[in-house]
Design a protein around this motif. Structure first.
Motif, PDB file in Angstrom:
ATOM      1  N   ASP A   1     -12.227  -3.058  -5.087  1.00 60.48           N
ATOM      2  CA  ASP A   1     -12.093  -1.623  -5.341  1.00 60.48           C
ATOM      3  C   ASP A   1     -12.764  -0.837  -4.220  1.00 60.48           C
ATOM      4  O   ASP A   1     -13.870  -1.170  -3.787  1.00 60.48           O
ATOM      5  CB  ASP A   1     -12.742  -1.265  -6.678  1.00 60.48           C
ATOM      6  CG  ASP A   1     -12.003  -1.869  -7.855  1.00 60.48           C
ATOM      7  OD1 ASP A   1     -10.772  -2.002  -7.773  1.00 60.48           O
ATOM      8  OD2 ASP A   1     -12.668  -2.230  -8.852  1.00 60.48           O
ATOM      9  N   PRO A   2     -12.136   0.247  -3.762  1.00 61.14           N
ATOM     10  CA  PRO A   2     -12.756   1.069  -2.709  1.00 61.14           C
ATOM     11  C   PRO A   2     -13.868   1.940  -3.306  1.00 61.14           C
ATOM     12  O   PRO A   2     -13.800   2.330  -4.479  1.00 61.14           O
ATOM     13  CB  PRO A   2     -11.592   1.926  -2.204  1.00 61.14           C
ATOM     14  CG  PRO A   2     -10.682   2.028  -3.380  1.00 61.14           C
ATOM     15  CD  PRO A   2     -10.800   0.731  -4.133  1.00 61.14           C
TER      16      PRO A   2
ATOM     17  N   CYS B   1      -7.182   0.411  -3.874  1.00 64.71           N
ATOM     18  CA  CYS B   1      -7.706  -0.947  -3.688  1.00 64.71           C
ATOM     19  C   CYS B   1      -7.770  -1.263  -2.199  1.00 64.71           C
ATOM     20  O   CYS B   1      -7.108  -0.628  -1.376  1.00 64.71           O
ATOM     21  CB  CYS B   1      -6.858  -1.978  -4.419  1.00 64.71           C
ATOM     22  SG  CYS B   1      -5.111  -1.967  -3.977  1.00 64.71           S
ATOM     23  N   ILE B   2      -8.583  -2.273  -1.886  1.00 63.41           N
ATOM     24  CA  ILE B   2      -8.734  -2.737  -0.504  1.00 63.41           C
ATOM     25  C   ILE B   2      -8.363  -4.218  -0.467  1.00 63.41           C
ATOM     26  O   ILE B   2      -9.035  -5.052  -1.083  1.00 63.41           O
ATOM     27  CB  ILE B   2     -10.174  -2.550  -0.002  1.00 63.41           C
ATOM     28  CG1 ILE B   2     -10.596  -1.085  -0.085  1.00 63.41           C
ATOM     29  CG2 ILE B   2     -10.299  -3.058   1.435  1.00 63.41           C
ATOM     30  CD1 ILE B   2     -12.046  -0.848   0.304  1.00 63.41           C
TER      31      ILE B   2
ATOM     32  N   ALA C   1       0.833  -1.207   0.000  1.00 64.22           N
ATOM     33  CA  ALA C   1       0.000   0.000   0.000  1.00 64.22           C
ATOM     34  C   ALA C   1       0.866   1.254   0.000  1.00 64.22           C
ATOM     35  O   ALA C   1       0.560   2.240  -0.698  1.00 64.22           O
ATOM     36  CB  ALA C   1      -0.917  -0.007   1.225  1.00 64.22           C
TER      37      ALA C   1
ATOM     38  N   GLU D   1      -6.827  -0.385   3.145  1.00 69.03           N
ATOM     39  CA  GLU D   1      -7.302   0.432   2.020  1.00 69.03           C
ATOM     40  C   GLU D   1      -6.272   1.510   1.702  1.00 69.03           C
ATOM     41  O   GLU D   1      -5.794   2.216   2.593  1.00 69.03           O
ATOM     42  CB  GLU D   1      -8.641   1.074   2.376  1.00 69.03           C
ATOM     43  CG  GLU D   1      -9.202   1.969   1.288  1.00 69.03           C
ATOM     44  CD  GLU D   1     -10.543   2.569   1.667  1.00 69.03           C
ATOM     45  OE1 GLU D   1     -11.041   3.446   0.933  1.00 69.03           O
ATOM     46  OE2 GLU D   1     -11.095   2.165   2.731  1.00 69.03           O
ATOM     47  N   ASP D   2      -5.914   1.620   0.412  1.00 66.55           N
ATOM     48  CA  ASP D   2      -4.986   2.670  -0.017  1.00 66.55           C
ATOM     49  C   ASP D   2      -5.652   3.563  -1.046  1.00 66.55           C
ATOM     50  O   ASP D   2      -6.755   3.272  -1.527  1.00 66.55           O
ATOM     51  CB  ASP D   2      -3.674   2.067  -0.545  1.00 66.55           C
ATOM     52  CG  ASP D   2      -3.878   1.267  -1.825  1.00 66.55           C
ATOM     53  OD1 ASP D   2      -4.393   1.835  -2.815  1.00 66.55           O
ATOM     54  OD2 ASP D   2      -3.517   0.066  -1.842  1.00 66.55           O
TER      55      ASP D   2
ATOM     56  N   SER E   1      -8.216  -7.472   1.819  1.00 65.11           N
ATOM     57  CA  SER E   1      -8.845  -7.954   3.053  1.00 65.11           C
ATOM     58  C   SER E   1      -8.502  -9.421   3.265  1.00 65.11           C
ATOM     59  O   SER E   1      -8.284 -10.178   2.304  1.00 65.11           O
ATOM     60  CB  SER E   1     -10.368  -7.800   2.977  1.00 65.11           C
ATOM     61  OG  SER E   1     -10.731  -6.453   2.730  1.00 65.11           O
TER      62      SER E   1
ATOM     63  N   SER F   1      -8.897  -5.335   6.861  1.00 70.66           N
ATOM     64  CA  SER F   1      -8.788  -4.764   5.522  1.00 70.66           C
ATOM     65  C   SER F   1      -7.805  -3.615   5.533  1.00 70.66           C
ATOM     66  O   SER F   1      -7.709  -2.866   6.518  1.00 70.66           O
ATOM     67  CB  SER F   1     -10.150  -4.291   5.009  1.00 70.66           C
ATOM     68  OG  SER F   1     -10.672  -3.276   5.840  1.00 70.66           O
TER      69      SER F   1
END
Length: 390
Positions: A365-366, A372-373, A288, A314-315, A375, A312
């Motif tokens: 996808d966020p 992207c995420i 990330a 998320e970036d 998890s 998760s």
């Protein structure tokens, strides 16, 4: 006494048919002729008939008899031929035709005989045999098809393995060559100058760490792929592992001034290998950071349900193309946008560790922005360890 009947055809002057038989007395004759009880007369009864009318009639009917015999013979022959053809040859020809079709591979042929004799019984047995052969043929074709598919799959896997092997040596040669070349260049420079400066030592240290990480990744994935990964599961707090991972990657995040935020700091307990899960989180955070812009942000979220804990990362980077999402967890695979160094084992190792825990890992996808995420989930233990104190 002991004489027999006698007949003969004489043809000296006029043809005459003569018949003679000895004269004998039966026992019943003695009732009326007792005086002849011991009489043995040397005599016989003789009958003569003119044979001319009979011979003339035979001469007149000779040719008729011959033609009649010929016609009867022909009639008998054709009758026998028809019977043989109808009762023997026709059924036999049906079996011959069926055998020729079977030789061509046609197991759907059947012999139909309407008579109620042995041929009917034979045709029934023959057809039952064909039914059995057809079933065995279908089973054999199905097995051949399955074997062909398995062979094709094995061949495809072999090609993939060969490609992976080729990619592996290509990647590992290139990636190992880069830090080795850098170290060798610095050493040559130190040798020429006769002394080592701090920046030289820093380059050597950095590339040595890079080599060490590559070798560690190779060893880790080798254990995962061979099924020899060892897990030391204990009831642990996932948030502690996350905080330790954030601390480990803080030098990288500080270089780009990236803020890492942990939302939902609630303690969540589950049985897992602390170091292995920390390694997974560190790998996800490292990726990330690589793809995040400077002065950006990374958000870590945790949640739980009755069966599992979900983490998760998320970036806000460029994200992953849709066609590559299913490939990012493959060994030696690198996203097309990734031009950085690495051998492409980080996410494959994460996947192996999580699956060894009985969990799953995925990417999405966020909502509302690029990036992207990543998890992953970890199954919870039978007992709730949230009240446990360390």
């Amino acid at each position: 006494e002991g004489a027999k009947e006698y007949w003969k055809l004489y043809e000296k002057n006029l043809p005459v048919f003569k018949y003679a038989a000895p004269l004998t007395f039966q026992r019943v004759c003695f009732n009326c002729h007792g005086e002849i009880k011991n009489f043995k007369p040397p005599a016989c009864i003789s009958i003569s008939l003119a044979a001319s009318p009979f011979l003339e009639e035979l001469d007149r009917n000779y040719y008729r008899l011959v033609w009649a015999s010929i016609l009867i013979t022909i009639l008998v022959f054709f009758t026998l031929f028809w019977l043989i053809k109808y009762l023997v040859l026709n059924p036999l020809n049906k079996f011959i035709v069926a055998a020729q079709e079977i030789e061509k591979g046609n197991f759907n042929i059947r012999v139909k005989i309407k008579t109620k004799d042995e041929w009917k019984t034979l045709s029934t047995c023959f057809n039952e045999m064909l039914d059995s052969l057809a079933k065995h043929q279908e089973m054999l074709e199905e097995k051949v098809k399955e074997a062909t598919e398995e062979l094709y799959q094995a061949y495809s896997e072999l090609k993939k393995t060969e490609k992976f092997r080729s990619d592996f040596f290509s990647n590992i040669t290139h990636e190992l060559k880069t830090p080795v070349t850098a170290i060798r260049g610095v050493l040559e420079l130190i040798e020429r100058k006769g002394k080592a400066e701090n920046k030289h030592l820093e380059i050597i240290k950095k590339n040595t760490e890079k080599l060490s990480k590559m070798i560690k990744d190779l060893l880790d994935y080798s254990k995962i792929e061979s099924g020899q990964i060892e897990l030391l599961k204990e009831e642990n707090n996932i948030n502690e592992a996350i905080e330790d991972a954030i601390f480990l990657v803080s030098p990288l995040s500080q270089q780009k001034n990236i803020k890492i935020v942990l939302e939902n700091g609630k303690d969540l307990w589950a049985p897992f290998d602390y170091e292995k899960i920390q390694q997974v989180i560190s790998n996800l955070l490292t990726n990330a950071i690589k793809f995040s812009p400077e002065n950006g942000k990374i958000i870590i979220r945790t949640k739980e349900n009755e069966k599992e804990i979900v983490v998760s990362v998320e970036d806000f980077g460029p994200g992953i193309p849709p066609e590559e999402k299913d490939k990012v967890f493959q060994k030696f695979y690198r996203v097309s946008k990734d031009k950085r160094e690495g051998i492409g084992l980080g996410l494959a190792i994460c996947k192996g560790i999580i699956e060894a825990h009985g969990g799953r890992i995925w990417v999405a996808d966020p909502p509302g922005h690029s990036g992207c995420i990543f998890s992953f989930s970890i199954p919870k233990g039978e007992q709730d360890g949230r009240k446990k104190e360390k």
